[in-house]
Enzyme design. Structure first.
Site, PDB file in Angstrom:
ATOM      1  N   ASP A 173       0.847  -1.188   0.000  1.00 42.37           N
ATOM      2  CA  ASP A 173       0.000   0.000   0.000  1.00 42.37           C
ATOM      3  C   ASP A 173       0.883   1.239   0.000  1.00 42.37           C
ATOM      4  O   ASP A 173       1.810   1.358   0.809  1.00 42.37           O
ATOM      5  CB  ASP A 173      -0.920  -0.009   1.235  1.00 42.37           C
ATOM      6  CG  ASP A 173      -1.977   1.075   1.159  1.00 42.37           C
ATOM      7  OD1 ASP A 173      -3.051   0.802   0.615  1.00 42.37           O
ATOM      8  OD2 ASP A 173      -1.709   2.195   1.657  1.00 42.37           O
ATOM      9  N   GLU A 199      -4.776   2.395  -4.251  1.00 37.97           N
ATOM     10  CA  GLU A 199      -3.315   2.409  -4.169  1.00 37.97           C
ATOM     11  C   GLU A 199      -2.796   1.130  -3.520  1.00 37.97           C
ATOM     12  O   GLU A 199      -1.697   1.093  -2.986  1.00 37.97           O
ATOM     13  CB  GLU A 199      -2.827   3.631  -3.370  1.00 37.97           C
ATOM     14  CG  GLU A 199      -3.158   3.620  -1.901  1.00 37.97           C
ATOM     15  CD  GLU A 199      -4.496   4.262  -1.553  1.00 37.97           C
ATOM     16  OE1 GLU A 199      -4.617   4.748  -0.416  1.00 37.97           O
ATOM     17  OE2 GLU A 199      -5.402   4.276  -2.403  1.00 37.97           O
TER      18      GLU A 199
END
Length: 298
Positions: A177, A220
Site C-alpha cells: 500500500d 493504491e
C-alpha cells in the site's frame, strides 16, 4: 481490505495461470471457451498436462454447479490431438449433445457438463487468438496493466488448492500500500496520482518473478501472490520492491517527489479456515507496517 465472497473470487481465469507478465507467444494455443453457463467467456488453455473440470476446488477448472461432479471430466492430449474423458460423473459428459465416455475433440465441438457448454477451439485457429486477447482485457487493470483484483483472488484460490494437496508446498501473499497517497491526490489531483501508480507498477513488475502474480486490488493497494515461497523469501522480494520505489524520483505535478510504500506478508497453512483468513493476516501485517512508521515490510 474487504473480504471476498466465494462467488466473486471464482472468476473467469485461465486454467494455465500466467504470471505477472503478459505472454503472447501462446496466443493461438487450443482452448475451451464457455459459451453458456455461469462462467460465460472463461477460457481454459489446453496444453500437454491434462485438465480436470469439476465442482471441487481442487479441479484444474472449477465450475460451481451442484449437478456437476467433483471431478466431472478431463481433457488431455494424446497422439497429437485432444480428447475428452468422462470421470464416472453422475450426470455424464456430452459431446455435441451425445453422451460420451471418451472421444477426440475437433475444432468447433461443443462439450456440455450439466448446464455449462464449452466450445473447443483448436490450436492455430485464428479464433483462439481472438479469445486470448478478449480474455486478457477482462483480467487486466486498465490503468496500470497489472492483473485486477478478481483475477488475483482467483489465482490465490487456485494456489491455495495446490497447497492443500501438498502440505510441503509453500505459499505467500503480500499486500502493498502506498504511503500518504491521498495527500498526492488532494494536492496535485488524480491525474498526478494515476501517473504515480503507473510508474510504481512498472518498477514493481521488474522486481517480481515470472511465477508470481502482481495485481492492483484497490486504489493504491497491490497484491503479490508468491507460490513456493516462504515468508522470509516473500519479505526479501517485498524489500526489493520497497527499496526500488523509494530510490526512484516521481514527477508529481511538475515536482520531483519521493514515494514510499508499506507491505504485509502472510503465508498459507492448513490450519487456516479459508482465503479470507489468509488475507486478514496479510492486512494485519500491513497495519503493523503502517503503525510502526511506514516504508517497511512486515
Amino acid at each position: 481490505m474487504s473480504e471476498e465472497s466465494n462467488q466473486s473470487t471464482r472468476t473467469d481465469i485461465e486454467t494455465v495461470l500466467a504470471g505477472t507478465r503478459q505472454d503472447t507467444r501462446d496466443s493461438h494455443d487450443a482452448c475451451l471457451v464457455i459459451i453458456r453457463g455461469p462462467r460465460l467467456g472463461s477460457r481454459v488453455v489446453l496444453g500437454d498436462k491434462p485438465v480436470v473440470l469439476g465442482r471441487s476446488i481442487e479441479s484444474d477448472f472449477q465450475i460451481s454447479e451442484r449437478s456437476i461432479s467433483r471431478r466431472h471430466c478431463r481433457i488431455y492430449r494424446e497422439s497429437g490431438r485432444f480428447w475428452v474423458e468422462d470421470l464416472n460423473s453422475t450426470n455424464h459428459t456430452f459431446l455435441n449433445e451425445e453422451m460420451t465416455d471418451r472421444a477426440p475433440l475437433r475444432d468447433g465441438d461443443h462439450l456440455r457438463v450439466s448446464q455449462t457448454v464449452l466450445k473447443f477451439v483448436d490450436e492455430g485457429n485464428i479464433e483462439a487468438g481472438y479469445h486470448s486477447e478478449l480474455h486478457e482485457s477482462t483480467i487486466r487493470d486498465a490503468l496500470t496493466g497489472l492483473y485486477n483484483r478478481r483475477h488475483a483472488m482467483a489465482v490465490l484460490r487456485t494456489e491455495m488448492a495446490k497447497a492443500r494437496r501438498d502440505e510441503h508446498r509453500d505459499l505467500a501473499i503480500m499486500i502493498l500500500d502506498l504511503d500518504f497517497f491521498k495527500e498526492i491526490n488532494d494536492e496535485f489531483g488524480h491525474l498526478a496520482g494515476d501517473g504515480v501508480l503507473k510508474k510504481l507498477a512498472r518498477i514493481a513488475q521488474e522486481r517480481v518473478r515470472a511465477s508470481d502474480t502482481l495485481a492492483r486490488i484497490g486504489g493504491e493497494e497491490f497484491a503479490v501472490i508468491l507460490p513456493d515461497t516462504t515468508a522470509d523469501d516473500a519479505r526479501t522480494i517485498g524489500e526489493s520492491i520497497r527499496q526500488s520505489i523509494e530510490a526512484e524520483s516521481f514527477d508529481v505535478g511538475g515536482q520531483q517527489r519521493t514515494v514510499t510504500l508499506s507491505g504485509g506478508v502472510a503465508t498459507w497453512s492448513n490450519e487456516l479456515d479459508d482465503m479470507s483468513e489468509l488475507l486478514r493476516q496479510a492486512d494485519r501485517r500491513l497495519y503493523q507496517a503502517k503503525s510502526s512508521g511506514r516504508n517497511r515490510i512486515c
